[in-house]
Enzyme design. Structure first.
Site, short mmCIF file in Angstrom:
data_model
loop_
_atom_site.label_atom_id
_atom_site.label_comp_id
_atom_site.label_asym_id
_atom_site.label_seq_id
_atom_site.Cartn_x
_atom_site.Cartn_y
_atom_site.Cartn_z
CG LEU A 298 1.49 8.01 -10.78
CD1 LEU A 298 0.94 8.93 -9.70
CD2 LEU A 298 2.89 8.44 -11.18
CE LYS B 73 -4.30 9.16 0.48
NZ LYS B 73 -3.48 9.99 -0.44
CE1 TYR C 131 -7.16 7.04 -0.46
CE2 TYR C 131 -8.25 7.60 1.61
CZ TYR C 131 -7.67 7.99 0.42
OH TYR C 131 -7.58 9.33 0.11
CB SER C 132 -7.10 3.66 6.66
OG SER C 132 -8.37 4.27 6.55
CB SER D 141 -6.87 11.00 3.37
OG SER D 141 -8.19 10.66 3.73
#
Length: 265
Positions: free
Chosen positions: A67, A163, A159-160, A146
């Protein structure tokens, strides 16, 4: 929750299908009589899903997808169009989380994280929604978010950020696709042991477990049931929303004395 015969014969695409949440989601749709197109970069684990007894009576398509590569995403969409003309449901479940301090993170690592967690859902939603529109049928798209979209921590800023971006992407697609009766929502699952691609330390996991007010980690029915609901006729007036299924972890500060992993209430 009972969905009667709503998902019999429905065509469902699931990315990150070989992971713990992907497997649970696949099993939940299979139990409802859906047809599945399962995508994951881990080809061996993906093909092994054909031996899963909970998927044995299900029509399955497989695609080993990278991906981070647009060509691979286009190939996945082309497979869906060739075999089905279009899907009814897309679950953008694939995601990666590797701990990096932002001050030490390379551009390559940043781009890899954002590529899988944000760009891939954008491209796949765009491609599969166009197929749905061409066939003139309604659809449902679920992005797996998340609690990190709401609460940040050192080592997980990338990551935050991804998301949080996925949450806005969910709302944006919901607006653009509403005229075609294609609903776009998100589900934010709670922590499940074994759900991370990267290895987490025992101390990190134990500390995380103490923060769940309802006293257990996420089990195999929790997030999948929420996803089925949002894809069902019962949720026909819901789009652009995020349903958090995390045992109350993002509700506020909490420290529990002990937990029972995965036990259902």
């Amino acid at each position: 929750m009972h969905f009667e015969d709503q998902f019999i014969g429905k065509k469902v695409v699931i990315t990150g299908a070989a992971g713990i949440f992907g497997t649970w989601i696949a099993q939940a749709f299979a139990a409802q009589g859906a047809k599945l197109c399962l995508s994951d970069i881990r080809g061996n684990e993906l093909r092994a899903m054909a031996e899963d007894p909970l998927l044995s009576d299900t029509e399955l398509l497989f695609h080993t997808s990278d991906l981070t590569q647009e060509t691979s995403i286009v190939e996945l969409a082309a497979l869906v169009e060739k075999e089905w003309s279009s899907a009814d449901i897309l679950i953008n479940n694939a995601g990666i989380y590797q701990r990096h301090h932002l001050m030490e993170m390379s551009a390559q690592a940043w781009n890899h994280s954002i590529g899988v967690n944000v760009t891939a859902p954008f491209l796949l939603t765009q491609l599969l929604a166009k197929q749905m529109i061409k066939d003139g049928k309604p659809g449902s798209i679920i992005n797996i978010s998340s609690g990190a979209a709401l609460s940040n921590q050192i080592g997980g800023g990338h990551y935050s950020t991804g998301k949080a971006a996925l949450s806005m992407l969910t709302r944006s697609f919901a607006l653009e696709l509403a005229p075609y009766q294609i609903r776009v929502n998100a589900v934010a699952p709670g922590f499940a042991p074994g759900s991370e691609v990267s290895e987490l330390s025992e101390d990190y996991v134990n500390n995380l477990l103490t923060q769940i007010p309802l006293g257990r980690t996420s089990g195999p029915q929790d997030a999948p049931t929420a996803i089925l609901y949002l894809c069902s006729e019962s949720a026909s007036f819901i789009t652009g929303s995020t349903l958090t299924v995390d045992g109350g972890r993002t509700a506020g500060t909490f420290k529990a004395p002990k937990l029972q992993a995965g036990k259902q209430a």
